[in-house]
Design a protein around this motif. Sequence first.
Motif, mmCIF file in Angstrom:
data_model
loop_
_atom_site.group_PDB
_atom_site.id
_atom_site.type_symbol
_atom_site.label_atom_id
_atom_site.label_comp_id
_atom_site.label_asym_id
_atom_site.label_seq_id
_atom_site.Cartn_x
_atom_site.Cartn_y
_atom_site.Cartn_z
ATOM 1 N N ARG A 1 0.728 -1.132 0.181
ATOM 2 C CA ARG A 1 0.047 -0.029 -0.016
ATOM 3 C C ARG A 1 0.890 1.207 -0.041
ATOM 4 N N ALA A 2 1.853 1.209 0.710
ATOM 5 C CA ALA A 2 2.852 2.303 1.094
ATOM 6 C C ALA A 2 3.359 2.590 -0.485
ATOM 7 N N ALA A 3 4.032 1.511 -1.139
ATOM 8 C CA ALA A 3 4.572 1.826 -2.256
ATOM 9 C C ALA A 3 3.715 2.432 -3.364
ATOM 10 N N ALA A 4 2.562 1.914 -3.515
ATOM 11 C CA ALA A 4 1.311 2.215 -4.313
ATOM 12 C C ALA A 4 1.192 3.601 -4.442
ATOM 13 N N ILE A 5 1.009 4.208 -3.170
ATOM 14 C CA ILE A 5 0.885 5.678 -3.028
ATOM 15 C C ILE A 5 2.142 6.359 -3.419
ATOM 16 N N THR A 6 3.248 6.023 -3.149
ATOM 17 C CA THR A 6 4.320 6.639 -3.763
ATOM 18 C C THR A 6 4.434 6.671 -5.211
ATOM 19 N N CYS A 7 3.817 5.390 -5.871
ATOM 20 C CA CYS A 7 3.947 5.653 -7.342
ATOM 21 C C CYS A 7 2.911 6.386 -7.920
ATOM 22 N N SER A 8 1.861 6.722 -7.150
ATOM 23 C CA SER A 8 0.863 7.609 -7.695
ATOM 24 C C SER A 8 0.953 9.036 -7.658
ATOM 25 N N ARG A 9 2.169 9.405 -7.378
ATOM 26 C CA ARG A 9 2.649 10.844 -7.374
ATOM 27 C C ARG A 9 4.156 10.918 -7.952
ATOM 28 N N ALA A 10 4.300 12.163 -8.478
ATOM 29 C CA ALA A 10 5.849 12.218 -9.185
ATOM 30 C C ALA A 10 6.819 12.433 -7.985
ATOM 31 N N GLY A 11 8.036 11.717 -8.403
ATOM 32 C CA GLY A 11 9.192 11.872 -7.511
ATOM 33 C C GLY A 11 8.881 10.769 -6.419
ATOM 34 N N ALA A 12 9.710 10.761 -5.612
ATOM 35 C CA ALA A 12 9.707 10.159 -4.423
ATOM 36 C C ALA A 12 9.046 11.052 -3.260
ATOM 37 N N GLU A 13 7.779 10.689 -3.158
ATOM 38 C CA GLU A 13 6.961 11.242 -2.237
ATOM 39 C C GLU A 13 6.180 10.182 -1.465
ATOM 40 N N PRO A 14 7.035 9.438 -0.530
ATOM 41 C CA PRO A 14 6.347 8.632 0.455
ATOM 42 C C PRO A 14 5.117 8.838 0.938
ATOM 43 N N PRO A 15 4.250 8.000 1.682
ATOM 44 C CA PRO A 15 3.191 8.317 2.349
ATOM 45 C C PRO A 15 3.467 8.855 3.743
ATOM 46 N N TYR A 16 2.313 9.424 4.261
ATOM 47 C CA TYR A 16 2.258 9.792 5.918
ATOM 48 C C TYR A 16 1.433 8.725 6.404
ATOM 49 N N ALA A 17 1.648 8.497 7.821
ATOM 50 C CA ALA A 17 1.085 7.440 8.461
ATOM 51 C C ALA A 17 -0.565 7.566 8.230
ATOM 52 N N THR A 18 -1.019 8.776 8.209
ATOM 53 C CA THR A 18 -2.609 9.005 8.136
ATOM 54 C C THR A 18 -3.017 8.343 6.639
ATOM 55 N N GLU A 19 -1.965 8.334 5.720
ATOM 56 C CA GLU A 19 -2.649 8.020 4.463
ATOM 57 C C GLU A 19 -2.837 6.257 4.303
ATOM 58 N N LEU A 20 -2.107 5.770 5.428
ATOM 59 C CA LEU A 20 -1.914 4.275 5.257
ATOM 60 C C LEU A 20 -3.024 3.603 6.097
ATOM 61 N N GLY A 21 -3.453 3.950 7.271
ATOM 62 C CA GLY A 21 -4.140 3.319 8.285
ATOM 63 C C GLY A 21 -3.283 2.313 8.870
ATOM 64 N N ASP A 22 -3.869 1.405 9.616
ATOM 65 C CA ASP A 22 -3.320 0.517 10.678
ATOM 66 C C ASP A 22 -2.588 -0.798 9.709
ATOM 67 N N LEU A 23 -1.537 -1.260 10.398
ATOM 68 C CA LEU A 23 -0.749 -2.508 9.916
ATOM 69 C C LEU A 23 -1.639 -3.694 9.878
#
Length: 303
Positions: free
Chosen positions: A281-303
């Motif tokens: 999930r984390a990698a998919a969010i990074t791929c959805s936007r330009a450049g290396a912009e990894p997600p914040y915890a609030t975008e991912l939810g619980d493990l």
Amino acid sequence: MIVVAGEALIDLVPQGAGALVGLQPARGGGPYNTAVALGRLGSPTAFSSRVSRDAFGEALLDGLRAAGVDVTPVQRGTEPTTLAVASIDASGSAAYSFYVEGTADRLFEAPDRLPTGTRAVSFGTCSLVLEPGASAYEELMRTAAAQGVFTALDPNIRAGLIPDADAYRARFKNWLPSVSLLKLSEEDARWLGGTPREWLASGPSAVVVTHGGDGLTAFTRDGAEHSVPGERVDVVDTIGAGDTVNAALLHGLSAWDALSSEALGGLGTDGWRRLLRFAARAAAITCSRAGAEPPYATELGDL
């Protein structure tokens, strides 16, 4: 505290098609991206590197601070910042040309000690290729492992920087006894010429292989394989996706108090699949936007 050790550089990302298209500078480097991603996920993180005092170097440190990363261990130098010129293909995959001669990050020196409270150290990418810094990072890896600190390695192969492929492959094998968790892409695995089972026999407690949009697989010493599919997303580019996976794996293991070889062996099928799905999930969010912009915890939810 999770310490990320390795280079910080500037990616020059094309803003269209053609050899002479404009280039947008962006903060980057595999270890740098991993540190930022860890900070955004909320893991206490420190960065161990050598960073230039030029304007790019200051921007790199600003990015770390904004993510909540401790930059106290960072060494500084008057040498210029490494530049990586990216090219993006039709699928969003990135390739790089590097400008590394006489740059600050390759002059890293092994520190006398790790930050207080260090539970894991992550290594990878150009920092383990370019001398004299490569030997210093290798020294830090071996020292950390000898002290019982959890170590993670993502070789993240950049073949154009490796003058002697066979020598590098031999060096990689010599690192494995000092590695707790090995993560690499299937492209890296093919280039290195080994298999997860061979690598596990040399030291790591787990090997995680990424398959691009097709997901991830974890191989463990008990002979098990745990796989999850990738998360479907409209890909802008893949810059920083693998680095985000590194961060998500380390963040999850830290949250579960599982940063040890023994704990990796006890995760079981449910634990590994939860962890791998979180990383996907984390990698998919990074791929959805330009450049290396990894997600914040609030975008991912619980493990």
